[in-house]
Design a protein around this motif. Structure first.
Motif, mmCIF file in Angstrom:
data_model
loop_
_atom_site.group_PDB
_atom_site.id
_atom_site.type_symbol
_atom_site.label_atom_id
_atom_site.label_comp_id
_atom_site.label_asym_id
_atom_site.label_seq_id
_atom_site.Cartn_x
_atom_site.Cartn_y
_atom_site.Cartn_z
ATOM 1 N N ALA A 140 0.801 -1.223 0.000
ATOM 2 C CA ALA A 140 0.000 0.000 0.000
ATOM 3 C C ALA A 140 0.835 1.276 0.000
ATOM 4 N N LYS A 143 0.404 4.115 -2.637
ATOM 5 C CA LYS A 143 -0.849 3.871 -3.363
ATOM 6 C C LYS A 143 -1.978 4.646 -2.692
ATOM 7 N N ARG A 144 -3.126 4.736 -3.402
ATOM 8 C CA ARG A 144 -4.237 5.492 -2.823
ATOM 9 C C ARG A 144 -5.588 4.810 -2.990
ATOM 10 N N TYR A 167 -7.011 6.697 2.411
ATOM 11 C CA TYR A 167 -7.196 5.992 1.145
ATOM 12 C C TYR A 167 -8.593 6.235 0.588
ATOM 13 N N GLY A 217 -2.330 0.864 -12.839
ATOM 14 C CA GLY A 217 -2.640 0.072 -11.659
ATOM 15 C C GLY A 217 -3.409 -1.184 -12.002
ATOM 16 N N ASP A 231 -5.705 0.591 -7.210
ATOM 17 C CA ASP A 231 -4.287 0.257 -7.050
ATOM 18 C C ASP A 231 -4.086 -1.033 -6.268
ATOM 19 N N LEU A 232 -5.040 -1.342 -5.376
ATOM 20 C CA LEU A 232 -4.948 -2.508 -4.496
ATOM 21 C C LEU A 232 -6.324 -3.123 -4.339
#
Length: 394
Positions: A140, A143-144, A167, A217, A231-232
């Motif tokens: 993380a 990342k956002r 986030y 991403g 992104d995640l």
């Protein structure tokens, strides 16, 4: 040489059982086996780490070595048990047999995997233990945008935590509301609105079907054709008790590893505790029933048979933007919800036709009523009659 008490698992169940057992028995050899690094930590804290700014090391409390000293025990880390052999009172670690006096299965539950097509299906993070949290925390960095699969209790807790950690969070869920198995719609709406006030975006009635890597991403394609950029990805679609080794060894298995009220499995000298255990038909993945089992089993293993009973066991959900305490009615309960209040402050009471309180959900300021309401709730598992409660352990 005296065979040890062997506990498989060093999570809340395993370590707390070892601590309680040592209060009653300081001499019996004690061996704990874990597939991870054996650090002591509180699993509920995993969904508070981003808001508190804590990485995995900060959430860890004691190392396996420190725990071994504290418990006067041997702790084998990064070790996987490959077979149970209850007929011969031993387990196997590869080709190595390990004998036991008694065996406790405290290996918890595993995340349900989301079936996904696409070249990024391996980029989904379950967060079920401290090592999982550490991996996600590392990924993380910088990342956002986080996409969460699931809007149940765990999904909502992680959403609140990540939103407070700065986030942007979106949640995808197949149901029409948050926590559908726990909350009536009015309480669910209060929680959803609270999370939306922090910036959460919900996508209900859909599932993710593909996850692809892009130049910026990841992109998730949903069952309605919508595409979400992120992104995640966090998987929070649920947990399944670990039962495979128990079933392969011939132990009775249902939703979890079936045990009696003394937490005995269908094999002599083998017990199950915590998330992997099914007690009286109940598989409860919460801290309060786990600790009730710890207290009873520690006494049983030290020579005084004590049966497990569960009083009311409300669950405090970590969504501080909309405080929530829920005590869901038992499965199959007949009755209806009475709703009071509005906005974030909802009192939902589940009553039988004759007016008995069987469950509740409280949000916002209504959580202040929980102690009074707990006095009205029936126990989840009543105490055994005295004659049965005194049945000696095997």
């Amino acid at each position: 040489m005296t065979a040890p008490l062997v506990i498989i698992g060093t999570g809340l169940a395993g370590y707390n059982l070892a601590r309680e057992f040592r209060k009653h028995d300081s001499e019996t050899p004690l061996l704990l086996i874990t597939a991870d690094d054996g650090r002591s930590y509180s699993k509920p804290m995993l969904s508070t780490g981003f808001a508190m700014g804590k990485d995995a090391d900060a959430l860890g409390m004691l190392s396996a070595g420190q725990m071994a000293i504290q418990l006067n025990a041997e702790i084998r880390t990064h070790t996987r048990v490959t077979r149970l052999d209850p007929d011969n009172r031993r387990i196997w670690i590869g080709n190595e047999p390990v004998c036991y006096r008694d065996l406790v299965l405290a290996w918890g539950a595993q995340p349900v995997r989301v079936p996904l097509a696409g070249d990024a299906a391996d980029a989904v993070f379950p967060i079920n233990d401290l090592l999982d949290y550490g991996r996600f925390r590392e990924a993380a960095k910088g990342k956002r945008r986080v996409l969460i699969f699931g809007a149940g209790l765990i999904g909502c807790e992680f959403a609140n935590d990540l939103l407070q950690g700065g986030y942007a969070v979106e949640l995808v869920a197949p149901d029409a509301q948050v926590m559908p198995t726990l909350l009536p719609p009015a309480a669910a709406t209060a929680v959803r609105r609270g999370l939306e006030s922090l910036g959460a975006r919900f996508h209900f009635g859909v599932v993710a079907e593909r996850l692809e890597r892009t130049a910026s991403g990841l992109q998730a394609r949903l069952s309605d054709g919508q595409c979400l950029e992120c992104d995640l990805v966090v998987s929070a679609v649920g947990l399944r008790p670990r039962t495979e080794l128990a079933e392969a060894a011939g132990l009775e298995v249902g939703r979890g590893i079936v045990v009696d009220r003394f937490l005995r499995t269908s094999a002599e000298h083998v017990y199950a505790l915590g998330d992997c255990a099914e007690v009286g038909g109940l598989n409860l993945l919460y801290v309060m029933p786990l600790m009730s089992g710890v207290r009873a089993l520690s006494r049983t293993l030290s020579g005084t048979a004590v049966s497990v009973s569960y009083g009311p066991m409300p669950v405090t959900v970590k969504t501080p933007v909309c405080p929530l305490v829920v005590s869901p009615p038992a499965a199959g309960s007949e009755g209806s919800w009475d709703i009071e209040g509005d906005g974030n402050d909802v009192t939902a009471l589940f009553r039988s036709a004759d007016g008995r309180l069987l469950g509740y959900a409280l949000t916002g300021t209504a959580v202040q009523r929980r102690l009074a309401l707990n006095k009205e709730l029936p126990p989840l598992l009543a105490e055994l009659p005295q004659a049965l409660a005194l049945t000696p352990s095997t």
